[in-house]
Design an enzyme around this catalytic site. Structure first.
Site, PDB file in Angstrom:
ATOM      1  N   ASP A  45       0.837  -1.204   0.000  1.00  0.00           N
ATOM      2  CA  ASP A  45       0.000   0.000   0.000  1.00  0.00           C
ATOM      3  C   ASP A  45       0.877   1.262   0.000  1.00  0.00           C
ATOM      4  O   ASP A  45       0.372   2.386  -0.050  1.00  0.00           O
ATOM      5  CB  ASP A  45      -1.015  -0.005   1.148  1.00  0.00           C
ATOM      6  CG  ASP A  45      -0.375  -0.083   2.522  1.00  0.00           C
ATOM      7  OD1 ASP A  45       0.870  -0.195   2.603  1.00  0.00           O
ATOM      8  OD2 ASP A  45      -1.105  -0.030   3.526  1.00  0.00           O
ATOM      9  N   SER A  46       2.204   1.048   0.009  1.00  0.00           N
ATOM     10  CA  SER A  46       3.128   2.162  -0.247  1.00  0.00           C
ATOM     11  C   SER A  46       2.822   2.806  -1.595  1.00  0.00           C
ATOM     12  O   SER A  46       3.268   3.919  -1.866  1.00  0.00           O
ATOM     13  CB  SER A  46       4.579   1.668  -0.216  1.00  0.00           C
ATOM     14  OG  SER A  46       4.741   0.549  -1.064  1.00  0.00           O
ATOM     15  N   ASP A  84      -0.940  -6.152   0.013  1.00  0.00           N
ATOM     16  CA  ASP A  84      -1.348  -5.506   1.272  1.00  0.00           C
ATOM     17  C   ASP A  84      -2.855  -5.372   1.350  1.00  0.00           C
ATOM     18  O   ASP A  84      -3.498  -5.021   0.353  1.00  0.00           O
ATOM     19  CB  ASP A  84      -0.752  -4.089   1.337  1.00  0.00           C
ATOM     20  CG  ASP A  84       0.529  -4.025   2.142  1.00  0.00           C
ATOM     21  OD1 ASP A  84       0.716  -4.883   3.032  1.00  0.00           O
ATOM     22  OD2 ASP A  84       1.336  -3.127   1.873  1.00  0.00           O
ATOM     23  N   LYS A 112      -1.017  -9.322   3.317  1.00  0.00           N
ATOM     24  CA  LYS A 112      -0.218  -8.794   4.428  1.00  0.00           C
ATOM     25  C   LYS A 112      -1.079  -7.805   5.210  1.00  0.00           C
ATOM     26  O   LYS A 112      -1.739  -6.960   4.624  1.00  0.00           O
ATOM     27  CB  LYS A 112       1.053  -8.114   3.916  1.00  0.00           C
ATOM     28  CG  LYS A 112       1.902  -7.490   5.031  1.00  0.00           C
ATOM     29  CD  LYS A 112       3.310  -7.173   4.584  1.00  0.00           C
ATOM     30  CE  LYS A 112       3.444  -5.919   3.797  1.00  0.00           C
ATOM     31  NZ  LYS A 112       2.991  -4.691   4.494  1.00  0.00           N
ATOM     32  N   GLU A 114      -1.182  -5.312   8.949  1.00  0.00           N
ATOM     33  CA  GLU A 114      -0.341  -4.639   9.935  1.00  0.00           C
ATOM     34  C   GLU A 114      -0.980  -4.679  11.318  1.00  0.00           C
ATOM     35  O   GLU A 114      -2.130  -4.250  11.480  1.00  0.00           O
ATOM     36  CB  GLU A 114      -0.151  -3.161   9.539  1.00  0.00           C
ATOM     37  CG  GLU A 114       0.521  -2.961   8.199  1.00  0.00           C
ATOM     38  CD  GLU A 114       0.721  -1.487   7.854  1.00  0.00           C
ATOM     39  OE1 GLU A 114       0.402  -0.605   8.679  1.00  0.00           O
ATOM     40  OE2 GLU A 114       1.198  -1.232   6.742  1.00  0.00           O
ATOM     41  N   GLU A 181       9.455  -3.978  10.308  1.00  0.00           N
ATOM     42  CA  GLU A 181       9.905  -2.704   9.729  1.00  0.00           C
ATOM     43  C   GLU A 181      10.443  -1.762  10.801  1.00  0.00           C
ATOM     44  O   GLU A 181       9.793  -1.519  11.828  1.00  0.00           O
ATOM     45  CB  GLU A 181       8.726  -2.043   8.987  1.00  0.00           C
ATOM     46  CG  GLU A 181       9.096  -0.694   8.382  1.00  0.00           C
ATOM     47  CD  GLU A 181       8.094  -0.184   7.356  1.00  0.00           C
ATOM     48  OE1 GLU A 181       7.134  -0.905   7.015  1.00  0.00           O
ATOM     49  OE2 GLU A 181       8.282   0.948   6.894  1.00  0.00           O
TER      50      GLU A 181
HETATM   51  O1  KIV Z   1       3.585  -1.061   1.595  1.00  0.00           O
HETATM   52  C1  KIV Z   1       4.748  -1.480   1.515  1.00  0.00           C
HETATM   53  O2  KIV Z   1       5.455  -1.261   0.532  1.00  0.00           O
HETATM   54  C2  KIV Z   1       5.265  -2.254   2.634  1.00  0.00           C
HETATM   55  C3  KIV Z   1       6.747  -2.467   2.686  1.00  0.00           C
HETATM   56  C4  KIV Z   1       7.397  -1.252   3.210  1.00  0.00           C
HETATM   57  C5  KIV Z   1       7.115  -3.669   3.474  1.00  0.00           C
HETATM   58  O3  KIV Z   1       4.546  -2.631   3.497  1.00  0.00           O
END
Ligand code: KIV
Length: 264
Positions: A45-46, A84, A112, A114, A181
């Protein structure tokens, strides 16, 4: 090319063979990464920051992640593909199942999410419904407003203990992979040794089983702020393929991240 699976990652952990992973958001880069030898990709989600220009990941939607997951899957058919689940899309276990269904249908192999022990029920529910889960602990960017900025986590004894407990609880609940992280190297080492599942670090030193970088950080496209752990693998000259090969080599040989790119 044979598809990469979670069994490969577990085997690499047992063999103490370090592996490099990277974010990808489109088919062209995904294809290039897979061709150069990266076996695990993340549609992070970056993308809210790197592609959309927001100052956090919070505006990203499940539809955004699914769109980019479809593109990455077309470019990299053999990669183990993580996607994500964005902010609030897994606030309840039921919501998590709906969101996971959308990104898994788009081509992800694993989602993934968080957060700590509060996610155990969600992890259990997803895994029972055939969705493998990667956890994400330490600096979890969706919590930036709680942390008051993008700060290193787990620095004091209590926070470090809690992070280790969270990791162990999530593994017990069924988590099969963990991203750590921005935590001190020593804490990342303890977590990596305590868990039987593979641990992938970003800003977590070189004791983790694997490393991940946001592709823009690895290619020196960091805009205003460059995180301490980021390394521009293009800086030594050459082209993007050469930079990706250098990243893989430095991770596999334990050269990256060095102390200058870690927190103590
Ligand atoms: O969203 C993302 O790119 C991430 C990485 C920083 C691990 O979660």
């Amino acid at each position: 090319m044979k598809p990469t699976t979670l069994s490969h990652l577990r085997q690499w952990k047992q063999e103490q063979r370090k592996f490099a992973t990277i974010t990808a958001y489109d088919a062209s880069f995904a294809q290039l990464f897979e061709e150069q030898g990266i076996k695990v990709l993340l549609v992070g989600d970056s993308l809210g920051m790197t592609l959309q220009g927001h100052d956090s990941t919070l505006p990203v939607t499940v539809a955004d992640v699914a769109y980019h997951t479809r593109a990455v899957r077309r470019g990299a058919p053999a990669s183990l593909l993580l996607a994500d689940l964005p902010f609030m899309s897994y606030a309840t276990p039921e919501l998590a199942c709906q969101s996971a269904a959308e990104v898994m249908r788009a081509g992800a192999n694993m989602v993934k999410i968080e957060g700590g022990s509060w996610l155990c029920e969600t992890v259990k529910m997803l895994v029972e419904r055939a969705v493998p889960v990667c956890g994400h602990l330490g600096l979890t960017p969706q919590s930036v407003n709680v942390f008051g900025g993008y700060k290193v986590q787990g620095r004091d004894e209590l926070a470090a203990k809690q992070l280790l407990i969270d990791a162990q609880n999530l593994e017990l609940a069924g988590m099969q992979l963990l991203v750590l992280e921005c935590v001190p190297t020593e804490l990342a080492r303890q977590v990596t040794e305590a868990l039987s599942i593979p641990v992938i670090g970003i800003g977590a030193g070189n004791a983790t089983d694997g490393q991940i970088l946001v592709m823009h950080d690895a290619l020196g496209i960091t805009g205003g702020h460059t995180p301490k752990f980021a390394k521009n693998f293009l800086a030594q000259g050459g082209d993007i393929r050469g930079a990706v090969q250098l990243y893989i080599r430095e991770v596999e040989q334990g050269i990256y991240p060095d102390e200058a790119h870690s927190f103590n």
